[in-house]
Design an enzyme around this catalytic site. Structure first.
Site, mmCIF file in Angstrom:
data_model
loop_
_atom_site.group_PDB
_atom_site.id
_atom_site.type_symbol
_atom_site.label_atom_id
_atom_site.label_comp_id
_atom_site.label_asym_id
_atom_site.label_seq_id
_atom_site.Cartn_x
_atom_site.Cartn_y
_atom_site.Cartn_z
ATOM 1 N N GLY A 1 0.814 -1.207 0.000
ATOM 2 C CA GLY A 1 0.000 0.000 0.000
ATOM 3 C C GLY A 1 0.841 1.247 0.000
ATOM 4 O O GLY A 1 2.066 1.197 0.140
ATOM 5 N N PRO B 1 2.523 4.926 1.176
ATOM 6 C CA PRO B 1 3.161 5.294 2.445
ATOM 7 C C PRO B 1 2.145 5.881 3.418
ATOM 8 O O PRO B 1 1.231 6.605 3.024
ATOM 9 C CB PRO B 1 4.187 6.361 2.023
ATOM 10 C CG PRO B 1 4.393 6.162 0.563
ATOM 11 C CD PRO B 1 3.118 5.634 0.029
ATOM 12 N N GLY B 2 2.314 5.563 4.685
ATOM 13 C CA GLY B 2 1.505 6.182 5.729
ATOM 14 C C GLY B 2 0.165 5.546 5.985
ATOM 15 O O GLY B 2 -0.643 6.096 6.742
ATOM 16 N N LYS C 1 1.177 0.133 7.419
ATOM 17 C CA LYS C 1 1.661 -1.232 7.160
ATOM 18 C C LYS C 1 2.535 -1.734 8.314
ATOM 19 O O LYS C 1 2.351 -2.849 8.809
ATOM 20 C CB LYS C 1 2.451 -1.263 5.842
ATOM 21 C CG LYS C 1 1.644 -0.885 4.618
ATOM 22 C CD LYS C 1 2.432 -1.035 3.347
ATOM 23 C CE LYS C 1 3.591 -0.077 3.256
ATOM 24 N NZ LYS C 1 3.180 1.344 3.240
ATOM 25 N N SER D 1 -4.158 2.424 -18.175
ATOM 26 C CA SER D 1 -5.539 2.606 -17.734
ATOM 27 C C SER D 1 -6.144 3.928 -18.195
ATOM 28 O O SER D 1 -7.186 4.324 -17.696
ATOM 29 C CB SER D 1 -5.617 2.520 -16.205
ATOM 30 O OG SER D 1 -4.856 3.557 -15.618
ATOM 31 N N LYS E 1 -8.482 4.049 -6.914
ATOM 32 C CA LYS E 1 -9.034 5.023 -7.858
ATOM 33 C C LYS E 1 -10.400 5.521 -7.403
ATOM 34 O O LYS E 1 -10.734 6.699 -7.581
ATOM 35 C CB LYS E 1 -9.118 4.389 -9.249
ATOM 36 C CG LYS E 1 -7.747 4.118 -9.857
ATOM 37 C CD LYS E 1 -7.841 3.394 -11.187
ATOM 38 C CE LYS E 1 -6.441 3.142 -11.767
ATOM 39 N NZ LYS E 1 -6.493 2.392 -13.045
#
Length: 801
Positions: free
Chosen positions: A383, A385-386, A389, A707, A750
């Site tokens: 995932g 940062p922050g 994890k 995408s 998203k």
């Protein structure tokens, strides 16, 4: 020395009995002298001394002086010596006439000269420079007048200082004794010159003394230099005494300890060092559940330790090796928490939201609790940062009741960091994993490998490849560290890895891990996290109680929207910390005890809003569409703009630091839309008559990914037809040349990015329907999702009133 003393006595007698004869000797000295430079110090008249000269040219000059000049040469101190050619050296003007008595070769091109200084001279003019220096000189005869009372006083002072120096520093004792015993107040010049030869002053000071012809000034200067030597000798003696006392104390203690050790050994109270160390280690190792292989190796090493001398370097190597084995948790396990409800409660207390992640973790924990072992589970938390994890890894250990150890593998380039160094050189150490087990003192901890996507490689090996054995449940039960060279069971360790993205993790390593994604937090979640965790934590660290500084919901919402819009909450915590610091200062200056941070206060504390470019702007012109992108720091919105310039022929240009994948997507979109409109009579000639420019802001940010195909196609279609895309619409999906919309990844990230900027309509590929359906309701709330199978499905939604 006796010969020198006799010679000195003879000279003194000649000077006393017949001064005129001495004057006659000085008169017959040659007035043209060959000059040799001195490097260290000048030579004074009156005392036989040895001097060494090196160099073919200098040796040649010395031999020639013996043959042609009756051994007379001039010795002058060099201000600056030229090592390659001594004739280019810069010399002082005053030197000493020196008579060579004997030449002694001591090495090739090196000659030792035994001789004596006769008197001072001053350069009159230079006669020759090459191949040797020759000067015409004025000989300075020593004054033969009877010394007055002042000079005799100086001589007595010199005598006293020399005797004092002799007591402290016995160096040159024989020479000084000779001078003092024959100190002749009626011949002060000769006495002072002999003493000057014994001083340890600097070359510049001695040269100044040599150039001082007035006896009163020379005596005054000599007294000062002797006093300097005396002070230095006192300091040296004090230092020497201190060192001797310290060494003596250490020697005394050493001898006493050795005697005590010998007495104890005789009485059977104490054994040899190697035997004692071996017994201690044997006792410690006997309490462990060693494997058969480890027991065999330990026994061999213990036997070696008993036979080695305690002073031997190998003794320390063997002892350290056995100590590391003894410190490892062979058969030592902590008891797991078997209450899954308690584990869920711990996860809920320490982390807000992340329901899907918690559910996956609890599934793992319940399996571990059921089977009583890890069962080959390697968790990889992926995932931005922050998002928490690392803290989730700690919570897993807390929920299981296991010990936790974390180390980062980001930037690691040495395979030995994982597998350890071989015991073939000094400084060898076991790898990080063995060190971790040694510190936690349990064979079943939770070990977190942070930043596994940033692991490196170099000529020292590939740490990622070394981790393949560690993270493979089929192999790590017999993990062999290079230092230990023994198999240690890692199968009971729960490994948790973290990464920001999976692209940089090698395939074989990724295959060994169970992926759990942390997509980030939406606005409402961030506000709750701030209220429940971040604000109380920062208040506690700053020394405030929760009632002294409070944050309104509006203030927290503004901080999140305008200053901390990232997927994680680390920056949000920084902004809260910054506000608390500023409030603390304000309260201290105003003398208040409480403060409420309101929405209108945020800008005064944090300055102008950082995030404003991501907000939706009114799309009142055709050719603009809003896409969604997935980055390593979470989801993001991505505007795509297209404009056309009328020209005689078609053309297409892309800007915005697009990567190869996005550039190809733009070309596919251009070809598809041009083909689609070629069937429409109204817009068939648009691309033939216009040069099209496609841009993806911001141009300074590199962008790439598969995408943005339908977003680019829609921007080009809107440009060509002049129709404006509906407001608050975002989309994501790849397109083919036939108009098929392909599925994409990062749906959750998203969708969160779309919610963040107030999107109400979202277009997704039809194959991603299952991904959207799995999202939590609070993320889907307020978003109308439309699924597209072909690009024509996109058009139906994009231009709907």
């Amino acid at each position: 020395m006796q010969e020198n003393a006799e010679e000195q006595e003879t000279m003194t007698t000649i000077e006393e009995e017949n001064p005129n004869q001495v004057q006659a000797v000085e008169d017959i000295l040659p007035h043209n002298l060959t000059i040799l430079p001195l490097l260290q110090r000048p030579v004074f008249p009156g005392m036989p001394i040895p001097i060494a000269f090196t160099g073919k040219d200098k040796v040649s000059v010395l031999k020639k002086a013996m043959e042609q000049d009756d051994g007379y040469i001039g010795l002058v101190l060099a201000k600056e010596i030229d090592e390659e050619d001594y004739t280019e050296s810069e010399l002082y003007e005053v030197g000493t006439t020196f008579q060579i008595m004997r030449l002694i070769p001591i090495a090739p091109d090196t000659m030792q000269v035994l001789g004596q200084g006769i008197n001072r001279f001053k350069r009159k003019k230079t006669i020759l420079v090459k191949p040797q220096i020759r000067w015409e000189v004025d000989h300075q005869a020593s004054p033969k007048v009877k010394p007055d009372q002042e000079l005799r006083a100086y001589m007595m002072a010199i005598s006293g200082e020399i005797k004092e120096l002799l007591k402290i520093n016995p160096l040159f004792q024989e020479q000084v004794n000779m001078v003092v015993s024959q100190l002749n107040y009626d011949a002060p010049s000769m006495t002072m010159d002999i003493i000057s030869n014994l001083l340890s002053s600097s070359a510049e000071e001695l040269q100044e003394l040599l150039e001082t012809f007035d006896l009163h000034e020379r005596a005054k200067m000599l007294v000062g230099l002797i006093k300097q030597d005396l002070e230095i000798a006192k300091i040296q003696k004090r230092i020497s005494t201190q060192i001797e006392e310290k060494v003596s104390a250490q020697q005394k203690e050493f001898f006493l300890r050795e005697q005590l050790k010998a007495i104890k050994k005789e009485l059977g109270i104490e054994k040899e060092d190697n035997e004692s160390e071996a017994e201690k280690l044997e006792k410690k190792l006997g309490e462990l559940e060693l494997t058969d292989e480890a027991e065999k190796v330990v026994e061999q090493e213990l036997e070696k330790l008993r036979t080695l001398n305690a002073q031997s370097p190998e003794f320390n190597v063997t002892r350290n090796y056995l100590e590391i084995i003894a410190d490892l948790p062979w058969g030592k396990f902590t008891d797991d928490n078997h209450n899954i409800k308690k584990a869920r409660k711990i996860l809920d207390q320490e982390h807000f939201g992340l329901d899907e992640v918690k559910e996956r973790i609890l599934e793992f924990l319940s399996t571990i609790i059921r089977r009583g072992k890890v069962a080959g589970s390697i968790i990889c938390l992926v995932g931005p940062p922050g998002v928490g994890k690392t803290s989730i890894g700690k919570s897993i250990a807390h929920a299981l009741g296991r010990k936790f150890y974390r180390f980062s593998v980001g930037g690691m380039r040495d395979e030995a960091e994982i597998k350890g160094h071989r015991r073939t050189y000094i400084g060898a150490m076991p790898g990080k994993l063995i060190q971790a087990l040694r510190r936690v003192e349990a064979a079943n901890p939770v070990i977190m490998l942070d930043e596994i996507d940033k692991i490196g490689s170099s000529f020292r090996g590939d740490p990622a490849s070394a981790l393949l054995e560690v993270l493979d449940p089929e192999q790590n039960s017999t993990f062999v560290d290079h230092y230990l060279d023994l198999a240690f069971d890692l199968s009971n360790v729960l490994f948790v890895t973290t990464a920001n993205q999976l692209d940089t993790i090698p395939g074989p390593l990724l295959d060994r891990m169970e992926i759990i994604r942390l997509a980030g937090y939406i606005l409402e979640e961030k506000i709750q996290i701030a209220k429940q965790y971040l604000v109380p934590k920062q208040l506690e660290e700053t020394g405030f109680s929760p009632s002294e500084i409070t944050f309104t919901t509006g203030a927290l919402k503004k901080i999140v929207e305008d200053y901390a819009r990232e997927a994680g909450v680390r920056n949000l915590e920084k902004q809260i910390r910054k506000i608390i610091r500023k409030v603390n200062l304000k309260m201290a200056e105003n003398g208040t005890t409480t403060f409420k941070v309101k929405k209108e206060d945020v800008e005064s504390f944090l300055g102008k809003a950082v995030y404003n470019t991501e907000k939706l702007y009114n799309r009142d012109t055709p050719g603009v569409a809003l896409g969604l992108a997935y980055t390593s720091i979470g989801g993001a919105t991505l505007y795509i703009e297209a404009t056309a310039i009328r020209s005689k022929g078609p053309g297409f240009k892309q800007t915005g630091q697009l990567g190869d994948v996005m550039r190809e997507s733009s070309e596919i979109a251009y070809s598809y839309v041009r083909g689609l409109l070629s069937e429409d009579k109204e817009y068939a000639k648009f691309f033939d008559e216009h040069f099209v420019h496609l841009h993806v802001p911001a141009g300074a940010t590199p962008k790439d990914g598969p995408s943005a195909g339908i977003t680019m196609s829609l921007a080009l279609y809107s440009l060509a037809t002049g129709r404006i895309v509906r407001d608050k619409l975002a989309m994501t999906g790849e397109i083919t040349l036939t108009g098929k919309v392909l599925p994409i990844g990062g749906v959750k990230e998203k969708t969160i990015a779309a919610r963040r900027v107030g999107i109400t309509h979202l277009i997704l590929p039809i194959d991603n329907k299952k991904d959207f359906d799995e999202l939590p309701d609070h993320i889907k709330k307020g978003i109308n999702v439309h699924y597209a199978d072909y690009f024509k499905d996109v058009l139906k939604v994009a231009f709907e009133k």
